[in-house]
Design a protein around this motif. Sequence first.
Motif, mmCIF file in Angstrom:
data_model
loop_
_atom_site.group_PDB
_atom_site.id
_atom_site.type_symbol
_atom_site.label_atom_id
_atom_site.label_comp_id
_atom_site.label_asym_id
_atom_site.label_seq_id
_atom_site.Cartn_x
_atom_site.Cartn_y
_atom_site.Cartn_z
ATOM 1 N N GLN A 171 -1.655 2.888 2.913
ATOM 2 C CA GLN A 171 -0.733 1.788 2.594
ATOM 3 C C GLN A 171 -1.088 0.531 3.360
ATOM 4 O OE1 GLN A 171 3.700 2.947 2.035
ATOM 5 N NE2 GLN A 171 2.777 4.507 3.306
ATOM 6 N N ASP A 174 -3.463 -2.000 2.131
ATOM 7 C CA ASP A 174 -3.034 -2.932 1.075
ATOM 8 C C ASP A 174 -4.029 -2.874 -0.093
ATOM 9 O OD1 ASP A 174 -1.373 -4.726 -0.088
ATOM 10 O OD2 ASP A 174 -2.177 -6.488 0.944
ATOM 11 N N GLN A 176 -5.854 -2.722 -3.471
ATOM 12 C CA GLN A 176 -5.639 -3.215 -4.828
ATOM 13 C C GLN A 176 -6.469 -2.366 -5.789
ATOM 14 O OE1 GLN A 176 -3.425 -6.019 -5.018
ATOM 15 N NE2 GLN A 176 -3.285 -5.451 -2.850
ATOM 16 N N THR A 294 -9.745 -5.941 4.896
ATOM 17 C CA THR A 294 -8.692 -5.375 5.745
ATOM 18 C C THR A 294 -9.239 -4.211 6.558
ATOM 19 O OG1 THR A 294 -7.011 -5.977 4.132
ATOM 20 C CG2 THR A 294 -6.398 -4.298 5.739
ATOM 21 N N HIS A 321 -4.497 -4.266 10.198
ATOM 22 C CA HIS A 321 -3.202 -3.596 10.166
ATOM 23 C C HIS A 321 -3.284 -2.341 11.018
ATOM 24 C CE1 HIS A 321 -1.850 -5.475 6.075
ATOM 25 N NE2 HIS A 321 -1.576 -6.259 7.103
ATOM 26 N N PRO B 61 3.267 -1.864 -5.557
ATOM 27 C CA PRO B 61 3.750 -1.919 -4.162
ATOM 28 C C PRO B 61 5.179 -1.414 -3.998
ATOM 29 C CG PRO B 61 2.585 -3.919 -4.715
ATOM 30 C CD PRO B 61 2.697 -3.133 -5.988
ATOM 31 N N PHE B 67 5.761 -0.702 2.533
ATOM 32 C CA PHE B 67 5.387 -2.056 2.112
ATOM 33 C C PHE B 67 6.629 -2.829 1.718
ATOM 34 C CE2 PHE B 67 4.243 -5.318 -0.892
ATOM 35 C CZ PHE B 67 3.127 -5.894 -0.329
ATOM 36 N N PRO B 68 6.946 -3.972 2.297
ATOM 37 C CA PRO B 68 6.291 -4.519 3.489
ATOM 38 C C PRO B 68 6.636 -3.682 4.711
ATOM 39 C CG PRO B 68 8.226 -5.809 2.958
ATOM 40 C CD PRO B 68 8.085 -4.802 1.864
#
Lengths: 382, 207
Positions: A171, A174, A176, A294, A321, B61, B67-68
Motif C-alpha cells: 500500500q 502507492d 498504480q 517511491t 514511505h 485506493p 490510504f491515506p
Amino acid sequence: MRAMTYRGPFRVRVETKPDPEILHPNDAIVRVTRAAICGSDIHLYHGLMADTRVGQTFGHEFIGVVEEVGPEVDNLKAGDKVLVPFNVCCGTCYFCSRGLYGNCHNTNPNATAVGGIYGYSHTCGGYDGGQAEYVRVPFANFGPTIIPDDIDDDDALMLTDALPTGYHAAQMGDIQEGQTVVIFGAGPVGIYAARCAWLMGAGRVIVTDHLDYRLEFVSRYGPAETINFTHLKDPVVYFKKITDFVGPDVCIDAVGCDASGSMLQALAGFHLKLQAGNAVALHWAINSVRKGGTVVIIGAYGPPYNLVPIGSAMNKGLTIHANQAPVKRQLPRLFEHIRNGYIKPSEIITHRFPLEDIAEAYRVFTSKLDGCIKPIVMPTAA
Amino acid sequence: MTIRYEEDHRQHSTRPTRTTVDSAHAKRTRGEDPAPSPHHEFNGVPANYREINGWGADLDPKNRPSFPMEYPSDVKTARGPVKHWQQPHTKIHQSNEHPGLTPVFGEAVPPHGLSGLLRDYAYQYGEGTTRHWMTLMLADRVDIVESMVVDAFRGRPDNYVKEKAWSAKIKYADAEQRRRYLYYGAAALGAIAVGITLSRVFADHED
C-alpha cells in the motif's frame, strides 16, 4: 510459566518466569497457543537493537485464549480466542486517533520514535512478548481481535504482523496499474509484499534475495520474477537494464538491518556497530528506483543511523514511505482477501517447534537451515 | 535498438552485446525481457498479469485500508483522553522527549548493576543523540557479562552449546552443508595432527 529469554547475541533459552499480572484496568492476560518468530526478532537475536536486556521474552506475533481481563475491558471475556496485533496501542492518543497505530504515544515511555511493541527490547516499551505460555496484553479493549470462526489459527497468527506488514508495504508503494515493483528480500514480509503488490494492480513484480530456496518459493507464491543478487555484479544496474534504463516504479526494502550483500555495510553495521546493521537493501532500493519513484522501507532498522544515499533520494525526487504496519486497520480487508481465496497466509509456515526447543527454532531460522521460511512455536495446546 | 547485457559475471563476459528488441515492458508479457540474467526466473508469472488470482482487488485506493495514511481527527493533545495510569513497580526509564511516564509500559527487565547505571546515563540524553544510543548498546554488552556471572552464582550457568543450538546446524543441515562440515572437521583434525607432529619433532630435536 515457561518463557523464552534472551541471553545475549545468538543465545536464547527457556526459563520459568512469574506469570504476568493485570497491571492496568485495560489489561488482559492471554494464554498463548501459537507464536511465530519474525524476521525482525532476528535483529534482536543478533543484538542489533539498543536496550535489549538479558532476560526479556521476545515475540510480537502470537495468538491465544483470553484467560483474564481487567475491569475496564468490556469487549473481551475469558475464553475468547484472539489474535493480538504486534502494536501495543491505545486507540485514542493523537496518533492512534489518526489511524497511526504503529506510532502510539501512550505505550512506550522509553522512546518517542517508536510505539510499544511486544517483546521488542526496552526501546519499544519493555514489554515481555508472546514466546511464552502467557502474556500481558495492555489496552485489551482496543488491540486484540477475536478470531472469526472461518479463519484458521495459522492464518490468524500470520495476521498479527507478517501479512499486514507485507500488505502495508504494498500500500505504501502507492502502486498504480501496471507499475513495476522490485522487492528486496524474500523473507515472509517480502513474500507477502509480492503477493499483495498484485492486489494493488502491479504489472510486474520482481523479488531479489541471495537464497535460492526462498526465491523459488516466492516465484510460485507471489507469483513473482526472481533474481538471486549474488549472480549480479551490480543489482542496481541490473534493475535499470531490465526496465529499459528507466528504473522500477516502486522499490520495497523488506529486509532491514540484517541484510547481506555488502562487506563495507556489514563491517560498519554488524562488526563495528557504527551504524544500525547493514543497510545495503535500502541503499540498492534508493539507487534502483526510477526518478520520481517511491521507496518503501518496511524492514526494521534500529537507531541511531545508517549509511544510505540520501543525496540521491533528493536528487531523484523520490517519495519515501515508511512505517510500522497499523495491523488493526488492515485486518477487515485481509479477512476478506483470505475468504476470497486471494491469499493463504499459512502457506509460508515451514517449521513448528515446541517452546522448549525455541533455541533450535531461532538457529534454524537465522541460519536458513532446512528450507526454513517461517517457524512457529507452540507454547501450549490450543 | 536496446542493449542486451549478460549480467552473470560467474558465467559470462560483462561486455555488452547488441541485439534488436522492443520495450522491456512490452516484451515482458511474452517472457522475453530484453536483458535478463540467466538466473532471472519468470516461470511462475502468467503471460497476462491480470490473470493472477486477486489481481487489482485493491486497485481502487478506496479499497486500501491505509490510504491515506492518516484519518482526520479532533484530538489535539499528544496523549489524548487518558482515564487510568499504570503504577510502576520498578524503575522505568523514560525518554526525555516524553513529559512523564506513559499510561502503560512494560516492566520486563528492571535495570540493574553497572548496565543499569549506564542506562541511567543514556536516558539523560535525547533520542537524537549518538550518546544515548551508543551508551545503551554498551550497556547491553555489559548486561550480558553481568547476567552471565550472576546466573552462574545462582546455579543457572549459561550453556552456550544449548543456547546457541549448535546441534541444529548438524541436525538440519543439507547434504552440501554436512559435506562442508566434514571438510572443516577434517581440516581441523589435520591441523591438530600436524601441530602435534611438529611439536614432537621439535621436542626430539631439542633432546
